[in-house]
Design a protein around this motif. Structure first.
Motif, PDB file in Angstrom:
ATOM      1  N   PRO A 148       0.840  -1.197   0.000  1.00  0.00           N
ATOM      2  CA  PRO A 148       0.000   0.000   0.000  1.00  0.00           C
ATOM      3  C   PRO A 148       0.878   1.252   0.000  1.00  0.00           C
ATOM      4  O   PRO A 148       2.110   1.153   0.141  1.00  0.00           O
ATOM      5  CB  PRO A 148      -0.782  -0.128   1.310  1.00  0.00           C
ATOM      6  CG  PRO A 148       0.149  -0.872   2.211  1.00  0.00           C
ATOM      7  CD  PRO A 148       0.853  -1.861   1.311  1.00  0.00           C
ATOM      8  N   PRO A 149       0.278   2.459  -0.128  1.00  0.00           N
ATOM      9  CA  PRO A 149       1.085   3.693  -0.121  1.00  0.00           C
ATOM     10  C   PRO A 149       1.982   3.840   1.108  1.00  0.00           C
ATOM     11  O   PRO A 149       3.054   4.437   1.016  1.00  0.00           O
ATOM     12  CB  PRO A 149       0.020   4.796  -0.171  1.00  0.00           C
ATOM     13  CG  PRO A 149      -1.135   4.164  -0.881  1.00  0.00           C
ATOM     14  CD  PRO A 149      -1.137   2.727  -0.435  1.00  0.00           C
ATOM     15  N   LEU A 150       1.582   3.289   2.243  1.00  0.00           N
ATOM     16  CA  LEU A 150       2.429   3.354   3.437  1.00  0.00           C
ATOM     17  C   LEU A 150       3.785   2.711   3.181  1.00  0.00           C
ATOM     18  O   LEU A 150       4.835   3.248   3.567  1.00  0.00           O
ATOM     19  CB  LEU A 150       1.729   2.657   4.606  1.00  0.00           C
ATOM     20  CG  LEU A 150       2.541   2.520   5.902  1.00  0.00           C
ATOM     21  CD1 LEU A 150       2.891   3.885   6.467  1.00  0.00           C
ATOM     22  CD2 LEU A 150       1.787   1.682   6.930  1.00  0.00           C
ATOM     23  N   VAL A 151       3.786   1.559   2.519  1.00  0.00           N
ATOM     24  CA  VAL A 151       5.030   0.836   2.254  1.00  0.00           C
ATOM     25  C   VAL A 151       5.796   1.460   1.093  1.00  0.00           C
ATOM     26  O   VAL A 151       6.993   1.757   1.210  1.00  0.00           O
ATOM     27  CB  VAL A 151       4.724  -0.653   1.966  1.00  0.00           C
ATOM     28  CG1 VAL A 151       5.989  -1.377   1.514  1.00  0.00           C
ATOM     29  CG2 VAL A 151       4.132  -1.321   3.205  1.00  0.00           C
ATOM     30  N   THR A 152       5.128   1.662  -0.031  1.00  0.00           N
ATOM     31  CA  THR A 152       5.823   2.192  -1.212  1.00  0.00           C
ATOM     32  C   THR A 152       6.305   3.619  -0.975  1.00  0.00           C
ATOM     33  O   THR A 152       7.407   3.983  -1.390  1.00  0.00           O
ATOM     34  CB  THR A 152       4.910   2.139  -2.441  1.00  0.00           C
ATOM     35  OG1 THR A 152       3.662   2.778  -2.147  1.00  0.00           O
ATOM     36  CG2 THR A 152       4.638   0.706  -2.854  1.00  0.00           C
ATOM     37  N   GLY A 276       2.292   1.296 -10.132  1.00  0.00           N
ATOM     38  CA  GLY A 276       1.747   2.627  -9.873  1.00  0.00           C
ATOM     39  C   GLY A 276       1.795   3.522 -11.097  1.00  0.00           C
ATOM     40  O   GLY A 276       0.837   4.261 -11.374  1.00  0.00           O
ATOM     41  N   ASP A 277       2.900   3.449 -11.849  1.00  0.00           N
ATOM     42  CA  ASP A 277       3.033   4.293 -13.039  1.00  0.00           C
ATOM     43  C   ASP A 277       2.046   3.893 -14.130  1.00  0.00           C
ATOM     44  O   ASP A 277       1.432   4.752 -14.779  1.00  0.00           O
ATOM     45  CB  ASP A 277       4.469   4.225 -13.583  1.00  0.00           C
ATOM     46  CG  ASP A 277       5.468   4.927 -12.686  1.00  0.00           C
ATOM     47  OD1 ASP A 277       5.029   5.769 -11.872  1.00  0.00           O
ATOM     48  OD2 ASP A 277       6.668   4.641 -12.790  1.00  0.00           O
ATOM     49  N   SER A 287      -8.695   7.862 -18.335  1.00  0.00           N
ATOM     50  CA  SER A 287      -9.747   7.867 -17.303  1.00  0.00           C
ATOM     51  C   SER A 287     -10.305   6.475 -17.054  1.00  0.00           C
ATOM     52  O   SER A 287     -11.516   6.263 -16.982  1.00  0.00           O
ATOM     53  CB  SER A 287     -10.879   8.824 -17.706  1.00  0.00           C
ATOM     54  OG  SER A 287     -10.398  10.128 -17.860  1.00  0.00           O
ATOM     55  N   ARG A 288      -9.404   5.499 -16.934  1.00  0.00           N
ATOM     56  CA  ARG A 288      -9.815   4.124 -16.657  1.00  0.00           C
ATOM     57  C   ARG A 288      -8.763   3.453 -15.795  1.00  0.00           C
ATOM     58  O   ARG A 288      -7.686   3.998 -15.568  1.00  0.00           O
ATOM     59  CB  ARG A 288      -9.987   3.337 -17.958  1.00  0.00           C
ATOM     60  CG  ARG A 288      -8.703   3.176 -18.767  1.00  0.00           C
ATOM     61  CD  ARG A 288      -8.902   2.229 -19.937  1.00  0.00           C
ATOM     62  NE  ARG A 288      -7.733   2.097 -20.785  1.00  0.00           N
ATOM     63  CZ  ARG A 288      -6.679   1.309 -20.518  1.00  0.00           C
ATOM     64  NH1 ARG A 288      -6.642   0.590 -19.407  1.00  0.00           N
ATOM     65  NH2 ARG A 288      -5.657   1.246 -21.360  1.00  0.00           N
ATOM     66  N   GLN A 289      -9.098   2.279 -15.294  1.00  0.00           N
ATOM     67  CA  GLN A 289      -8.137   1.493 -14.524  1.00  0.00           C
ATOM     68  C   GLN A 289      -7.256   0.665 -15.466  1.00  0.00           C
ATOM     69  O   GLN A 289      -7.713   0.224 -16.520  1.00  0.00           O
ATOM     70  CB  GLN A 289      -8.867   0.554 -13.555  1.00  0.00           C
ATOM     71  CG  GLN A 289      -9.686   1.270 -12.492  1.00  0.00           C
ATOM     72  CD  GLN A 289      -8.832   2.116 -11.576  1.00  0.00           C
ATOM     73  OE1 GLN A 289      -7.753   1.705 -11.157  1.00  0.00           O
ATOM     74  NE2 GLN A 289      -9.315   3.319 -11.268  1.00  0.00           N
ATOM     75  N   ALA A 290      -6.008   0.477 -15.092  1.00  0.00           N
ATOM     76  CA  ALA A 290      -5.129  -0.397 -15.871  1.00  0.00           C
ATOM     77  C   ALA A 290      -5.618  -1.838 -15.767  1.00  0.00           C
ATOM     78  O   ALA A 290      -6.078  -2.273 -14.706  1.00  0.00           O
ATOM     79  CB  ALA A 290      -3.701  -0.297 -15.361  1.00  0.00           C
ATOM     80  N   VAL A 324       4.786   9.964 -16.628  1.00  0.00           N
ATOM     81  CA  VAL A 324       3.370   9.731 -16.351  1.00  0.00           C
ATOM     82  C   VAL A 324       2.649  11.073 -16.253  1.00  0.00           C
ATOM     83  O   VAL A 324       1.564  11.266 -16.795  1.00  0.00           O
ATOM     84  CB  VAL A 324       3.187   8.927 -15.049  1.00  0.00           C
ATOM     85  CG1 VAL A 324       1.702   8.789 -14.701  1.00  0.00           C
ATOM     86  CG2 VAL A 324       3.840   7.557 -15.173  1.00  0.00           C
ATOM     87  N   GLY A 325       3.283  12.034 -15.567  1.00  0.00           N
ATOM     88  CA  GLY A 325       2.702  13.372 -15.447  1.00  0.00           C
ATOM     89  C   GLY A 325       2.560  14.062 -16.791  1.00  0.00           C
ATOM     90  O   GLY A 325       1.601  14.810 -17.011  1.00  0.00           O
ATOM     91  N   LEU A 326       3.503  13.794 -17.705  1.00  0.00           N
ATOM     92  CA  LEU A 326       3.430  14.410 -19.035  1.00  0.00           C
ATOM     93  C   LEU A 326       2.213  13.918 -19.812  1.00  0.00           C
ATOM     94  O   LEU A 326       1.592  14.682 -20.544  1.00  0.00           O
ATOM     95  CB  LEU A 326       4.701  14.088 -19.835  1.00  0.00           C
ATOM     96  CG  LEU A 326       5.834  15.105 -19.807  1.00  0.00           C
ATOM     97  CD1 LEU A 326       6.973  14.631 -20.703  1.00  0.00           C
ATOM     98  CD2 LEU A 326       5.362  16.478 -20.213  1.00  0.00           C
TER      99      LEU A 326
END
Length: 449
Positions: A148-152, A276-277, A287-290, A324-326
């Motif tokens: 989860p985000p806590l670990v990563t 995550g990327d 606008s969808r899930q991988a 990813v931001g680009l």
């Protein structure tokens, strides 16, 4: 806001859409500019730790040039594996690959000084770590819950904290000058400050490619300033060839279990970062899930790209978050745009003169860029941690893992009685912090009174 001359809104959300070439080429170059400095920096750090150095007067300038070349070439190869795919390999999404910072705390002790492995052992570890990374693709979906985000977020924060010291040392003149009057001189710091100043000005007071390439242009400004001070030697650039092919096993082959274990463990971290990327690209661009197939294919490409890189003397590859931001910023989901960027990197990797120009850069120039880049790695970790609900349980997990991991980084002699293999793995800080955070997150109950 997306440029609709590139296609209709619906087309822009499709990975298979090909924009007009006149538009696609600049967009592809934008992706290269955003990742170029981060991609070659690990090669410079590892070559310096190995004693090759950088700057034209380095003890083994050709090896530094070769490492930089291969970082470009195999970033391009790994990118094409992601965007074009090969059977089940590749996400077939606009995923830009590049040399990973995450492995530096493992790689530097492997080759520094007497080293525990040397370059032969390191490259063997890269190859076998890549094979292990590839295998993670078969079950990545079943282990995602353990990260989860806590670990990563904690692991990425630890990577940034481990590297910040390197940036400051470079800005002061490099470890080779420690103990000498020139170390930390105003002249050295002035070069780094030019890089930082130009980077910040361009990042926040310009738009488009000037803003995207702010760190690269900051390094160019610092390079020119250092040349005016007489700190740049161009002899190595003049003697470098215009074209060369990669050499398999250039640094040899040697089994060293310390490095292999470290590389395999960090491959898990890299695989989760790629998940995550890929998820971010699918969400931001379409606008969808991988899909599971995209995540599995991206992990396969990560591992294969890293294994191939190690065979030819390059460092581990991973997906690049800044790209990813680009995708979200431009609104262009086309994988073919990133393919053009990958092709450009491959061409650059076949030209040693370009690698020699990068390798001739004084250490103080890189220091200015490294301070910003490594700080941004730590900031990315903090950004992920901002998503964590800070219950007492999560605070205990974070505090315990951070204290042990960071403490062992800062006081490595505390483990001087451990066997050498265990000492290298533990004093990296990353591995104990990751192991503790993963274990506690899985074992501790959700509610702590």
């Amino acid at each position: 806001m997306a440029d609709h001359s590139l296609g209709t809104p619906e087309q822009l959300r499709q990975a298979d859409h090909t924009p007009p070439l006149a538009k696609a080429v600049p967009l592809g170059m934008q992706h290269v500019l955003a990742m170029f400095v981060s991609n070659v920096t690990p090669a410079i750090i590892v070559s310096s730790a190995a004693g090759f150095g950088f700057g034209s007067g380095s003890p083994d300038f050709p090896s530094t040039v070769y490492l930089i070349q291969m970082s470009m070439l195999f970033a391009g190869v790994a990118t094409l594996l992601q965007t074009l795919g090969m059977g089940p390999i590749g996400a077939r999404l606009p995923v830009m690959q590049g040399t990973s910072f995450a492995f530096i705390p493992i790689m530097v002790p492997a080759v520094a000084g007497a080293g525990v492995a040397g370059m032969a052992g390191l490259m063997t570890g890269v190859v076998l770590g890549g094979v292990f990374h590839f295998c993670i693709g078969f079950f990545i979906g079943r282990i995602r819950h353990a990260f989860p985000p806590l670990v990563t977020g904690l692991i990425i924060l630890m990577i940034g904290l481990a590297l910040i010291k390197v940036g400051v040392e470079y800005a002061a003149g490099g470890a080779a000058l420690k103990g000498q009057p020139a170390y930390g001189s105003l002249e050295n710091w002035s070069v780094a400050l030019v890089v930082i100043g130009v980077t910040l000005l361009l990042k926040f007071f310009s738009r488009g490619m000037l803003s995207v390439a702010a760190v690269l242009l900051g390094l160019v400004a610092g390079y020119l300033y250092a040349a005016m001070l007489g700190k740049v030697g161009f002899g190595g650039v003049a003697s470098a060839a215009w074209f060369t092919l990669p050499q398999p096993f250039r640094f040899g082959w040697e089994i060293n279990w310390t490095i292999i274990i470290g590389m395999c463990f960090m491959s898990i971290v890299s695989a989760i970062e790629t998940v995550g990327d890929v998820s971010g690209i699918a969400k931001g661009g379409a606008s969808r899930q991988a899909t599971d197939a995209e995540i599995r294919g991206a992990t396969f490409a990560d591992g294969l790209g890293t294994a191939l890189a190690g065979v030819f003397g390059a460092l581990p590859n991973t997906s690049y978050s800044q790209n990813v931001g680009l995708v979200s910023m431009t609104g262009v989901m086309s994988r073919h745009v990133v393919t053009l960027g990958g092709v450009f990197l491959i061409l650059c990797g076949l030209v040693p003169k370009l690698g020699a120009v990068v390798a001739s850069m004084p250490v103080t120039v890189l220091g200015g860029g490294a301070i910003i880049m490594f700080g941004m790695v730590a900031a990315a970790g903090l950004n992920m941690l901002s998503e964590v609900p800070w219950s007492r349980r999560n605070m205990v997990i974070f505090a315990t893992a951070l204290s042990v991991g960071l403490g062992l980084q800062l006081a490595p002699d505390a483990l001087q009685h451990l066997p050498n293999t265990a000492k290298i793995l533990m004093t990296s800080g990353l591995l104990p912090a990751a192991a503790i955070s993963i274990a506690l997150n899985l074992w501790l109950p959700e509610q702590i009174d």
